[in-house]
Design a protein around this motif. Sequence first.
Motif, mmCIF file in Angstrom:
data_model
loop_
_atom_site.group_PDB
_atom_site.id
_atom_site.type_symbol
_atom_site.label_atom_id
_atom_site.label_comp_id
_atom_site.label_asym_id
_atom_site.label_seq_id
_atom_site.Cartn_x
_atom_site.Cartn_y
_atom_site.Cartn_z
ATOM 1 N N GLN A 41 -41.073 -38.896 31.457
ATOM 2 C CA GLN A 41 -42.130 -37.763 30.782
ATOM 3 C C GLN A 41 -42.615 -38.054 29.758
ATOM 4 O O GLN A 41 -41.745 -37.254 28.195
ATOM 5 C CB GLN A 41 -41.179 -36.823 31.323
ATOM 6 C CG GLN A 41 -40.767 -36.788 33.058
ATOM 7 C CD GLN A 41 -40.346 -35.119 32.661
ATOM 8 O OE1 GLN A 41 -39.869 -34.209 31.932
ATOM 9 N NE2 GLN A 41 -39.394 -34.662 34.236
ATOM 10 N N VAL A 42 -43.036 -38.851 29.494
ATOM 11 C CA VAL A 42 -43.815 -38.815 28.373
ATOM 12 C C VAL A 42 -44.867 -37.831 28.186
ATOM 13 O O VAL A 42 -45.407 -37.820 29.005
ATOM 14 C CB VAL A 42 -44.735 -40.458 28.522
ATOM 15 C CG1 VAL A 42 -45.350 -40.290 27.116
ATOM 16 C CG2 VAL A 42 -43.747 -41.530 28.181
ATOM 17 N N LYS A 43 -44.815 -37.177 26.932
ATOM 18 C CA LYS A 43 -45.564 -36.477 26.950
ATOM 19 C C LYS A 43 -47.240 -36.277 25.717
ATOM 20 O O LYS A 43 -46.556 -36.677 24.409
ATOM 21 C CB LYS A 43 -44.806 -35.086 25.571
ATOM 22 C CG LYS A 43 -43.764 -33.955 26.910
ATOM 23 C CD LYS A 43 -44.627 -32.840 28.166
ATOM 24 C CE LYS A 43 -45.742 -32.898 27.820
ATOM 25 N NZ LYS A 43 -45.879 -31.433 28.830
ATOM 26 N N ASN A 44 -47.833 -36.908 26.538
ATOM 27 C CA ASN A 44 -49.317 -36.923 25.146
ATOM 28 C C ASN A 44 -49.747 -35.748 25.815
ATOM 29 O O ASN A 44 -51.205 -36.041 25.395
ATOM 30 C CB ASN A 44 -49.750 -38.063 26.702
ATOM 31 C CG ASN A 44 -50.315 -38.211 27.941
ATOM 32 O OD1 ASN A 44 -49.914 -36.946 29.286
ATOM 33 N ND2 ASN A 44 -50.816 -38.730 28.747
ATOM 34 N N ASN A 64 -55.248 -39.137 20.620
ATOM 35 C CA ASN A 64 -54.341 -40.426 19.743
ATOM 36 C C ASN A 64 -52.798 -41.170 20.312
ATOM 37 O O ASN A 64 -52.109 -41.707 19.627
ATOM 38 C CB ASN A 64 -54.909 -40.430 17.962
ATOM 39 C CG ASN A 64 -56.172 -40.311 18.029
ATOM 40 O OD1 ASN A 64 -56.681 -41.189 18.266
ATOM 41 N ND2 ASN A 64 -56.212 -39.347 16.531
ATOM 42 N N TYR A 65 -52.588 -40.387 21.383
ATOM 43 C CA TYR A 65 -51.002 -40.759 21.511
ATOM 44 C C TYR A 65 -50.842 -41.328 22.626
ATOM 45 O O TYR A 65 -52.093 -41.997 23.711
ATOM 46 C CB TYR A 65 -50.193 -39.593 21.838
ATOM 47 C CG TYR A 65 -49.136 -38.944 22.490
ATOM 48 C CD1 TYR A 65 -48.028 -39.346 21.234
ATOM 49 C CD2 TYR A 65 -48.842 -39.720 23.442
ATOM 50 C CE1 TYR A 65 -46.890 -39.943 21.535
ATOM 51 C CE2 TYR A 65 -47.060 -39.872 23.748
ATOM 52 C CZ TYR A 65 -46.034 -39.793 22.632
ATOM 53 O OH TYR A 65 -44.459 -39.608 22.720
ATOM 54 N N SER A 66 -50.178 -42.741 22.655
ATOM 55 C CA SER A 66 -50.306 -43.532 23.375
ATOM 56 C C SER A 66 -49.274 -42.864 24.421
ATOM 57 O O SER A 66 -48.117 -42.681 24.623
ATOM 58 C CB SER A 66 -49.024 -45.046 23.247
ATOM 59 O OG SER A 66 -48.717 -46.078 23.918
ATOM 60 N N SER A 67 -50.254 -43.413 26.117
ATOM 61 C CA SER A 67 -49.821 -43.045 27.021
ATOM 62 C C SER A 67 -48.195 -43.965 27.753
ATOM 63 O O SER A 67 -47.496 -43.924 28.914
ATOM 64 C CB SER A 67 -50.868 -43.359 28.407
ATOM 65 O OG SER A 67 -51.227 -44.077 28.849
ATOM 66 N N GLU A 68 -48.007 -45.643 26.954
ATOM 67 C CA GLU A 68 -46.320 -45.749 27.273
ATOM 68 C C GLU A 68 -45.544 -45.429 27.117
ATOM 69 O O GLU A 68 -45.439 -44.781 26.325
ATOM 70 C CB GLU A 68 -47.031 -46.998 26.220
ATOM 71 C CG GLU A 68 -48.143 -48.183 26.901
ATOM 72 C CD GLU A 68 -48.415 -49.338 25.455
ATOM 73 O OE1 GLU A 68 -47.794 -49.196 24.765
ATOM 74 O OE2 GLU A 68 -49.496 -50.311 25.769
#
Length: 354
Positions: A126-129, A144-148
């Motif tokens: 659950q990456v929080k972008n 500017n936050y990576s989705s990786e």
Amino acid sequence: MFLHKLRPLILTAVLLFMLLPEAASANGGPLHYPAEGYGRLELDDQSQVSLVREKVVFTFRDIERYKSHAEVTVQYELHNTSDSAKDLEVLFVTPVSEAFMVSEGNNEINAIMDPNVKTVNWQNTQVKNTVTDPVSGKELRLSNYSSEIGPAQGARFPLSFEPNETKNIVINYIENGGMYNKGVITTIFSHLYYLTPAAFWEGEPHVELEIRLSEPGALLHSNLAMEQTDSKTFKAVFNELPSKDWYFSYTYPKRLLYPTNIEKDHNLLVLGTVAALTVIAAALALFFRKSFLFTISAFGIFAFTVYYISKMGGYPFNAIFVGFVDFVVGVGLLICDILIRRTIRRRREMTKTM
């Protein structure tokens, strides 16, 4: 004859082997250790250790302009459900943290930080972008936050259980959290806590979540429903482990007239209100033929604009854009005042000549 002499030794060895504690490991749930070359840990859901209770408290002492330091306290109540002793190594997964400490009663437990946790059957998916604006409830994308999916951090520490023993473990650490200040009036702070690794413990725990803010007046958004118990405290209680990790954001709204913290939306609504108030003030002044009604209203409308248009464009253009809007509104009100005075004067002259 030789085997007859070895029989007592063999029986002794078997008995000693049976008395040795079972080996297991945990990460809010237990772990297996594959071969070193594999490089990953596998969470074990057959540990025979249950998580009875988990209480998580985020305490905020103060707020810096661009940081939100949280003192996190986690209380674990763990129970060995088997009739055998157990030696466990616990892996506690956490976002970036510092000052990590584990204790049992008055005894501190040695913990080793692991900056790159790799597990086979759990990952921080659950990456929080995005971040949620607590005022409007709108999700804002972190451009500017990576989705990786990056590696989580963690700390390992040992625990030993006697048969059917219950232990109370306390974990303390400091988390800096996230900050969002782009296109919003007031800064939004966010924090994350991994609840899902605890699903690998046995049983359904009683879970308590609590947020203690440093000052009253904050608005909070949490993906898990929470109740505000006083001006600075939010709580949630669950009879089972939530199925998702806990994420919350908060802000201290200031100079907001409308229920949105989005800079563009709020400023447009304020300017629309300025236009409406100007029209109403002008209509009243013309209807009663009293120019001072608009003049007095104009001062109030200008003050209203200066107060509620507090941010526009962000650094380093904020002062320029806000000042420009104030100037345009001020000049517009002045022109309206002049036109209204002329109109009223002309109407009075026309009345006298009739």
